[in-house]
Design an enzyme around this catalytic site. Structure first.
Site, short mmCIF file in Angstrom:
data_model
loop_
_atom_site.label_atom_id
_atom_site.label_comp_id
_atom_site.label_asym_id
_atom_site.label_seq_id
_atom_site.Cartn_x
_atom_site.Cartn_y
_atom_site.Cartn_z
N ASP A 47 0.85 -1.19 0.00
CA ASP A 47 0.00 0.00 0.00
C ASP A 47 0.89 1.25 0.00
O ASP A 47 1.87 1.33 0.77
CB ASP A 47 -0.87 -0.05 1.26
CG ASP A 47 -1.98 0.99 1.26
OD1 ASP A 47 -2.42 1.39 0.17
OD2 ASP A 47 -2.44 1.37 2.37
N HIS A 48 0.57 2.22 -0.84
CA HIS A 48 1.28 3.51 -0.87
C HIS A 48 2.80 3.39 -0.88
O HIS A 48 3.49 3.98 -0.03
CB HIS A 48 0.85 4.41 0.30
CG HIS A 48 -0.55 4.90 0.16
ND1 HIS A 48 -0.90 5.93 -0.68
CD2 HIS A 48 -1.70 4.47 0.73
CE1 HIS A 48 -2.21 6.13 -0.63
NE2 HIS A 48 -2.72 5.24 0.22
N GLU A 50 -1.84 6.36 -8.29
CA GLU A 50 -2.81 7.26 -7.65
C GLU A 50 -2.89 8.57 -8.42
O GLU A 50 -1.87 9.16 -8.76
CB GLU A 50 -2.42 7.54 -6.19
CG GLU A 50 -3.35 8.58 -5.53
CD GLU A 50 -3.18 8.69 -4.02
OE1 GLU A 50 -2.88 7.67 -3.38
OE2 GLU A 50 -3.35 9.81 -3.51
N GLY A 76 -7.36 7.51 7.51
CA GLY A 76 -7.18 7.68 8.94
C GLY A 76 -8.44 7.55 9.76
O GLY A 76 -9.53 7.29 9.25
N SER A 121 -11.74 4.33 2.86
CA SER A 121 -13.17 4.04 2.88
C SER A 121 -13.64 3.36 4.16
O SER A 121 -14.70 2.76 4.19
CB SER A 121 -13.56 3.22 1.66
OG SER A 121 -12.83 2.04 1.64
P1 13P Z 1 -8.86 4.03 5.88
O1 13P Z 1 -7.84 4.96 6.47
O2 13P Z 1 -10.19 4.67 5.66
O3 13P Z 1 -8.98 2.77 6.63
O4 13P Z 1 -8.34 3.65 4.41
C1 13P Z 1 -7.19 2.85 4.26
C2 13P Z 1 -6.54 3.07 2.96
O5 13P Z 1 -7.08 3.68 2.05
C3 13P Z 1 -5.18 2.52 2.79
O6 13P Z 1 -4.59 2.91 1.61
#
Ligand code: 13P
Length: 320
Positions: free
Chosen positions: A83-84, A141, A186, A221
């Site tokens: 992720d990211h 992104e 977050g 989300s």
């Molecule tokens: P939340 O912070 O809403 O749980 O989303 C997590 C997210 O998008 C990780 O990339």
């Protein structure tokens, strides 16, 4: 079959019009909750993690353990996703470790400000070339999703533009695209219930129509349910009130073309609620085996509900 790419996982989801939850994990027991929930509901699933965001002190240790754990779930179609990813180098490390999908987040520059379209394309393209040569999927992104991954900063929301999204996909060849449509990362999201003007689901529909072979991703989300916050706070927590993305909005987004639904905070809240309740129920206990198991079980219950909500429950046979 266990590990699949996000491309494979999401192509099948698109064919049958369901969404797949991508659940952030910061610990092995959290990953086990995701995999146990997927097994219990016969779901395909995406396990995702941020580099450096775990208690193991070393990505290679944690990532190796994750892969070993996934081996124990041969009946669950799983993509292991970074992720990211902040840099090309981080994505290369994840690919070398065995991830089947990586996200390169070229939306922000080194100082945390929105990056130019051209620099985002350039860095994303480098990762796509490297990853595709090795059979790994890539998520990019476009626009800037607000909030922050760890709550320490609050990036501005810059909404994705449909024409730019089409140009970005054509220039990079990404398999999946995170689109900024008003959500934020977050545990603190909206200070009022989100309305149609906060969450621009109309943008999802416009972008989906322009990039039909690229899978759209909804970040930020989590729903931040009152019930979870109340459980944490009843046992000594102090998580402030905030609105997240309502379940109906997520279902609507899937109907409009979102395939990957990222959720971290709800999973973290459910896990923390279980841990805090176990410690509060037995203040003399110092056995991590007991309170971590309580966290895992609490998280699994929430994850099973989400897998049913997103439509991935019962879909694992489509991959066999
Ligand atoms: P939340 O912070 O809403 O749980 O989303 C997590 C997210 O998008 C990780 O990339």
């Amino acid at each position: 079959m266990t590990l699949v790419t996000n491309r494979t996982l999401l192509d099948v989801a698109a064919g049958a019009a369901f969404g797949v939850g991508a659940f952030n994990v910061a610990d092995l027991t959290m990953a086990q909750a995701v995999l146990d929930a997927a097994r219990a509901t016969d779901s395909p699933v995406i396990v995702e993690t941020l580099a450096g965001s775990h208690p193991f002190g070393s990505d290679s240790v944690f990532w190796g353990l994750l892969l070993r754990l996934i081996d124990d779930y041969p009946e669950v179609p799983v993509a292991l996703h970074l992720d990211h990813g902040p840099t090309v180098e981080t994505c290369v490390r994840a690919i070398s470790a065995g991830f089947t999908s990586v996200m390169i987040d070229g939306s922000l520059d080194a100082s945390g400000l929105p990056a130019s379209f051209e620099s985002n394309v350039a860095v994303t393209r480098r990762v796509v070339e490297y990853a595709h040569d090795r059979g790994v999927s890539v998520e990019g992104e476009l626009g800037t999703i607000g909030g922050s991954k760890d709550g320490s900063t609050r990036a501005e929301i810059v909404l994705a533009d449909p024409a730019e999204a089409a140009a970005f996909v054509a220039a990079t060849g990404v398999d999946a695209l995170a689109v900024a449509v008003g959500t934020s990362h977050g545990a603190y999201k909206f200070s009022t219930p989100p309305s149609g003007s906060v969450l621009r689901l109309d943008l999802v529909a416009s972008i989906a129509a322009l990039v039909p072979s690229t899978h759209l991703v909804l970040h930020g989300s989590s729903s931040l349910p009152d019930e979870l916050r109340a459980r944490v706070n009843a046992c000594g927590g102090a998580v402030p009130s905030s609105w997240g993305v309502a379940d109906e909005e997520k279902v609507k987004a899937i109907g409009l073309g979102v395939r990957k639904v990222n959720q971290g905070m709800d999973h973290y809240l459910a896990f923390t609620a279980g841990v805090r309740e176990a410690l509060a129920a037995d203040p003399g206990s110092v056995d991590p085996a007991l309170y971590l198991a309580a966290g895992r079980e609490s998280a699994q219950r929430l994850l099973e509900e989400r897998m049913v909500l997103f439509g991935q429950a019962g879909r694992a046979p489509l991959y066999r």
